[in-house]
Enzyme design. Sequence first.
Site, short mmCIF file in Angstrom:
data_model
loop_
_atom_site.label_atom_id
_atom_site.label_comp_id
_atom_site.label_asym_id
_atom_site.label_seq_id
_atom_site.Cartn_x
_atom_site.Cartn_y
_atom_site.Cartn_z
N PHE A 14 -18.82 -10.04 -16.05
CA PHE A 14 -17.93 -9.07 -16.67
C PHE A 14 -18.25 -8.88 -18.15
O PHE A 14 -18.39 -9.85 -18.90
CB PHE A 14 -16.47 -9.54 -16.56
CG PHE A 14 -15.87 -9.39 -15.20
CD1 PHE A 14 -15.14 -8.26 -14.87
CD2 PHE A 14 -16.03 -10.39 -14.25
CE1 PHE A 14 -14.58 -8.13 -13.60
CE2 PHE A 14 -15.48 -10.27 -12.98
CZ PHE A 14 -14.75 -9.13 -12.66
N ASP A 15 -18.30 -7.62 -18.55
CA ASP A 15 -18.21 -7.29 -19.97
C ASP A 15 -16.79 -7.65 -20.41
O ASP A 15 -15.89 -7.82 -19.57
CB ASP A 15 -18.49 -5.80 -20.14
CG ASP A 15 -18.34 -5.33 -21.57
OD1 ASP A 15 -18.86 -6.01 -22.47
OD2 ASP A 15 -17.68 -4.30 -21.79
N LEU A 16 -16.57 -7.74 -21.70
CA LEU A 16 -15.23 -8.10 -22.20
C LEU A 16 -14.50 -6.87 -22.76
O LEU A 16 -13.53 -6.38 -22.19
CB LEU A 16 -15.34 -9.20 -23.26
CG LEU A 16 -14.04 -9.73 -23.84
CD1 LEU A 16 -13.10 -10.25 -22.76
CD2 LEU A 16 -14.33 -10.85 -24.85
N ASP A 17 -14.99 -6.34 -23.89
CA ASP A 17 -14.33 -5.21 -24.53
C ASP A 17 -14.41 -3.96 -23.65
O ASP A 17 -15.49 -3.53 -23.27
CB ASP A 17 -14.99 -4.90 -25.89
CG ASP A 17 -14.88 -6.06 -26.86
OD1 ASP A 17 -13.91 -6.83 -26.76
OD2 ASP A 17 -15.77 -6.21 -27.71
N ILE A 169 -20.33 -5.84 -14.35
CA ILE A 169 -19.19 -4.91 -14.39
C ILE A 169 -18.92 -4.59 -15.85
O ILE A 169 -18.64 -5.48 -16.65
CB ILE A 169 -17.95 -5.53 -13.73
CG1 ILE A 169 -18.25 -5.90 -12.27
CG2 ILE A 169 -16.75 -4.58 -13.82
CD1 ILE A 169 -17.26 -6.86 -11.66
#
Length: 223
Positions: A14-17, A169
């Site tokens: 996963f990306d965060l922002d 993602i």
Amino acid sequence: MCQLSPSRYPFLFFDLDGTLTESGPGIIHALGRAFRQMGLEDKMPADMHLFIGPPLRDSLRDFCGITGAGADRLIQLYRAAYEAEGILKGDPYAGIPELLRRLGEAGYTLCTATSKMRDVAVKVLEKYGLASCFAVIGGGNAVEGQDKAAVIRQTLEAAGARPEDTLMIGDRKYDVLGAKACGVDCVGVLYGYGGRTELEEAGAKYIAGSVDDLSRLLLGAGL
């Protein structure tokens, strides 16, 4: 919409922002503070959302023409402002904590692969009680010129994951392009800071319009 499973992609990165957290307000606040501290208000782009997603050093070069020592100083001021104030502005998207819990229960191994400095990513995830969801918290470091592909490669190594077993993602083209460079498929999410055209042109294999759509794609059911 097709349905995926842990047997197809055991590892989810996963990306965060813009993917897990709506962090735009905090990032923009901290950047504005850094620009003002350096007297560079005239260098600020009209749309500060351009900074959300790509590595900050690249954005300063591409959108503001700021490089070298000036970029070093602005990044230093931004990080100080973000850790002091920006980290408190913005929350996980509605449904994300529940989705992460259900993905873990379904047998997926969850990791982050964010351009945000890893130590800051850990603080953000701990603040919202999400850190325990992830087997590996992959993030950026102080290496000059590090890009999203480098973060993904490091996270693959740390997680012991093969590219063909992994699904990235994220909400921006940088997530898609970084994943492609590593041989990893990518889901582009539309609820963050990118858009359908950007994600499709970059080559996203799947598109999820909402957190609920992402849940249906990965679990076969909405939240």
